[in-house]
Design an enzyme around this catalytic site. Structure first.
Site, mmCIF file in Angstrom:
data_model
loop_
_atom_site.group_PDB
_atom_site.id
_atom_site.type_symbol
_atom_site.label_atom_id
_atom_site.label_comp_id
_atom_site.label_asym_id
_atom_site.label_seq_id
_atom_site.Cartn_x
_atom_site.Cartn_y
_atom_site.Cartn_z
ATOM 1 N N GLU A 178 22.145 31.643 29.836
ATOM 2 C CA GLU A 178 20.782 31.832 29.312
ATOM 3 C C GLU A 178 20.210 30.526 28.741
ATOM 4 O OE1 GLU A 178 23.640 33.024 28.364
ATOM 5 O OE2 GLU A 178 23.647 33.805 26.305
ATOM 6 N N CYS A 283 34.288 20.696 31.412
ATOM 7 C CA CYS A 283 35.603 21.323 31.294
ATOM 8 C C CYS A 283 36.697 20.356 31.731
ATOM 9 C CB CYS A 283 35.664 22.589 32.120
ATOM 10 S SG CYS A 283 35.562 22.234 33.864
HETATM 11 P P1 NAD Z 1 30.375 30.872 27.494
HETATM 12 O O1 NAD Z 1 31.708 31.522 27.644
HETATM 13 O O2 NAD Z 1 29.694 30.961 26.174
HETATM 14 O O3 NAD Z 1 29.341 31.477 28.566
HETATM 15 C C1 NAD Z 1 29.667 31.613 29.918
HETATM 16 C C2 NAD Z 1 28.904 32.790 30.494
HETATM 17 O O4 NAD Z 1 29.298 33.976 29.814
HETATM 18 C C3 NAD Z 1 27.392 32.673 30.319
HETATM 19 O O5 NAD Z 1 26.752 33.103 31.481
HETATM 20 C C4 NAD Z 1 27.109 33.571 29.134
HETATM 21 O O6 NAD Z 1 25.829 34.150 29.182
HETATM 22 C C5 NAD Z 1 28.175 34.637 29.245
HETATM 23 N N1 NAD Z 1 28.570 35.189 27.942
HETATM 24 C C6 NAD Z 1 28.509 34.561 26.736
HETATM 25 N N2 NAD Z 1 28.955 35.382 25.777
HETATM 26 C C7 NAD Z 1 29.311 36.540 26.380
HETATM 27 C C8 NAD Z 1 29.858 37.774 25.901
HETATM 28 N N3 NAD Z 1 30.124 37.971 24.601
HETATM 29 N N4 NAD Z 1 30.112 38.740 26.793
HETATM 30 C C9 NAD Z 1 29.851 38.555 28.105
HETATM 31 N N5 NAD Z 1 29.339 37.415 28.595
HETATM 32 C C10 NAD Z 1 29.068 36.415 27.758
HETATM 33 O O7 NAD Z 1 30.555 29.364 27.963
HETATM 34 P P2 NAD Z 1 29.496 28.180 27.860
HETATM 35 O O8 NAD Z 1 29.372 27.789 26.432
HETATM 36 O O9 NAD Z 1 28.285 28.504 28.618
HETATM 37 O O10 NAD Z 1 30.269 27.046 28.674
HETATM 38 C C11 NAD Z 1 31.221 26.203 28.104
HETATM 39 C C12 NAD Z 1 32.627 26.715 28.325
HETATM 40 O O11 NAD Z 1 32.848 26.863 29.727
HETATM 41 C C13 NAD Z 1 33.687 25.742 27.858
HETATM 42 O O12 NAD Z 1 34.723 26.479 27.257
HETATM 43 C C14 NAD Z 1 34.168 25.065 29.138
HETATM 44 O O13 NAD Z 1 35.470 24.546 29.086
HETATM 45 C C15 NAD Z 1 34.070 26.208 30.085
HETATM 46 N N6 NAD Z 1 33.983 25.719 31.453
HETATM 47 C C16 NAD Z 1 35.098 25.842 32.228
HETATM 48 C C17 NAD Z 1 35.095 25.367 33.517
HETATM 49 C C18 NAD Z 1 36.310 25.505 34.375
HETATM 50 O O14 NAD Z 1 36.225 25.202 35.550
HETATM 51 N N7 NAD Z 1 37.433 25.972 33.878
HETATM 52 C C19 NAD Z 1 33.946 24.752 34.037
HETATM 53 C C20 NAD Z 1 32.818 24.646 33.225
HETATM 54 C C21 NAD Z 1 32.856 25.137 31.924
#
Ligand code: NAD
Length: 498
Positions: A178, A283
């Site tokens: 979002e 990440c």
């Molecule tokens: P996030 O977990 O907050 O959000 C990811 C997705 O989940 C978003 O679309 C968000 O709307 C949704 N989301 C958030 N809270 C939720 C909930 N309570 N219930 C269900 N869905 C929910 O992650 P972020 O802050 O957007 O991204 C950063 C994180 O992503 C870091 O931890 C990073 O390491 C990780 N990441 C990992 C990789 C990988 O390949 N392993 C790649 C990119 C980012």
């Protein structure tokens, strides 16, 4: 000027939201609110999934030749318009323009990989497996699939999945973060221009309500998630409990080992690139440098000199490093710097006090360097996801590898050395999914697969490459006999091959 309202993309057109819940989309470099985002209601999710479900039978039966032509057209359009997409990424994420362009290019590599899908989908055929009996295997698409992506790669992470999902005959519902909704909507319009039939690629914007709607929807057959570890675990458990195939990529804490024989200038350059690129919001960012043996003072000195030379500011103005994505992210990262200082780590470069090259109230923390970090400090134990690099002094290679293997994450790691034997031992012993040897951010090419170990990935299948093709298809084996029949008569025994 009034702020635009963004919502969803369904069946080849914009779909206004029906909920009364909104979130702000901001430009992190200025702090300005640039759009309001309508957060999906359950009924919005229903509408979008219905579009993907309706489009599936037609797309599944569209010839591979036609599907591939559309993939190529999408690739050409993306090539022409990449700077537009990069500008959108910078405006909502904050990363500098060159970095945003790099993200688009890496996503495009997966589109190019998916252009070769006819070859990748070839099955196998065995003639005369039993007398006059042939056996063949085929792979077929799953149906409507969900992709749920994080804020830090608004274009590349969705592109890890959707080119392969679409090329293999699935229809897609993408739920972007979002915080950065515009790239997904932009790519949806590009697909339409490329000739993709309506309903094959859809976007639902929102938060937990949208995610839960997708995880529990009976028509959604698989979920590809990327985000933080707690949400990845939740998505994996909920999605699989609802009978879906799930790959959920989580957070990371990536270590870089510098052995005493390493080229220290190379190691310092790469620690800075990998620690502060994209303001540490990758990440695959390096956040812990393990300096082995006597090199610690020298290495920290070289990293510090480079760190203070970085220009932090608005990503459209030629800065090296942009802001954090939100005010909350900035405050969380500054909080970690406070905590590291209070815990007794040596603060070599303090990013809390910087004057960024930007106008307005952007969400900046400058590059920050800690030395003598203890492994019980929160700056070491937690994923900070900001421009904070910690140097940990260790005496031996064995101590370094023990630390990495004890870490709950296992996404990426790198070793810097000129000793081939040491590097070989490292790649053999380290419990991490992606490894760099004198390469700090070892993101695999599109035709290999991307994914970590341990708490960095829930599920069995990594993203893109042949594992991606496998994830988005399921296998069938066909055993065939064509007559002239040699009837064997009735035999209730288990079929045996003769
Ligand atoms: P996030 O977990 O907050 O959000 C990811 C997705 O989940 C978003 O679309 C968000 O709307 C949704 N989301 C958030 N809270 C939720 C909930 N309570 N219930 C269900 N869905 C929910 O992650 P972020 O802050 O957007 O991204 C950063 C994180 O992503 C870091 O931890 C990073 O390491 C990780 N990441 C990992 C990789 C990988 O390949 N392993 C790649 C990119 C980012």
């Amino acid at each position: 000027m009034s702020t635009p309202t963004l919502a969803h993309w369904s069946a080849g057109a914009e779909l206004p939201g029906t909920s009364d819940r909104y979130s702000d989309v901001t430009n992190p470099a200025t702090g300005e609110v640039t759009a309001k985002l309508s957060l999906a209601s359950s009924s919005d999710v229903e509408t979008v999934v219905a579009a993907a479900t309706a489009a599936f039978p037609g797309w599944r039966d569209t010839s591979l030749a036609r599907r591939t032509q559309i993939m190529f057209r999408f690739r050409e359009l993306l090539n022409e318009r990449a700077p537009e997409l990069a500008a959108l990424i910078t405006a909502e994420h904050g990363k500098v323009l060159s970095d945003a362009a790099g993200e688009v290019a890496r996503g495009q590599e997966v589109v190019e990989f998916a252009c070769g899908m006819p070859h990748l989908l070839k099955g196998s055929h065995t003639e005369n497996a039993s007398t006059k009996v042939d056996v063949s295997s085929i792979r077929q698409p799953l149906g409507p699939v969900a992709i749920i992506s994080p804020f830090n790669f608004p274009a590349m992470v969705p592109m890890w999945f959707f080119p392969i999902a679409i090329a293999t005959g699935n229809t897609v519902v993408l739920k972007p973060s979002e915080k950065v909704p515009s790239s997904a909507l932009w790519m949806a319009r590009l697909w339409k221009e490329a000739g993709l039939p309506d309903g094959v690629f859809n976007v639902v914007n929102g938060d937990k309500v949208a995610v839960d709607g997708l995880l529990t929807h009976p028509d959604i057959k698989s979920v590809s998630f990327v985000g933080s570890t707690p949400i990845a675990r939740y998505v994996y458990e909920t999605g699989t409990a609802h009978g879906k195939r799930v790959q959920a990529l989580g957070g990371a804490k990536n270590h870089m080992v510098v052995l005493p024989d390493a080229d220290l200038d190379l190691a310092a350059d790469q620690a800075v690139n990998a620690g502060y690129g994209s303001a540490g919001e990758r990440c695959m960012a390096i956040s812990a440098v393990l300096a082995v043996g006597e090199i610690g003072d020298d290495l920290v000195d070289r990293i510090a000199k480079r760190t203070v030379s970085l220009r932090t500011g608005d990503g459209t103005r030629g800065a090296d490093m942009g802001p954090l994505v939100t005010a909350a992210a900035r405050d969380r990262v500054s909080g970690y710097v406070d905590a590291g200082e209070a815990a007794g780590a040596t603060l070599v470069v303090d990013g809390r006090q910087i004057s960024p090259d930007a106008s307005g109230e952007g969400f900046f923390v400058g590059p920050t360097l800690f030395d003598h970090v203890g492994t019980d400090m929160s700056i070491y134990t937690d994923e900070i996801f900001g421009p904070v690099l910690s140097v940990i002094r260790v005496d031996t290679y064995d101590e370094a590898i023990a630390l990495i293997n004890a870490n709950p994450y296992g996404n990426g790691t790198a070793i810097f050395t000129n000793d081939g034997g040491a590097a070989r031992r490292f790649q053999n012993e380290v419990e991490v999914g992606m490894i760099g040897v004198n390469v700090p951010v070892p993101v695999p090419m599109a035709y290999y697969s991307f994914g970590g170990w341990k708490n960095s990935l829930f599920g069995d299948t990594h993203a893109h490459g042949t594992e991606g093709v496998h994830f988005f298809t399921r296998g069938k084996v066909v055993t065939t006999r064509w007559l002239d029949p040699s009837h064997g008569g009735i035999n209730l025994g288990f079929p045996q091959n003769v």
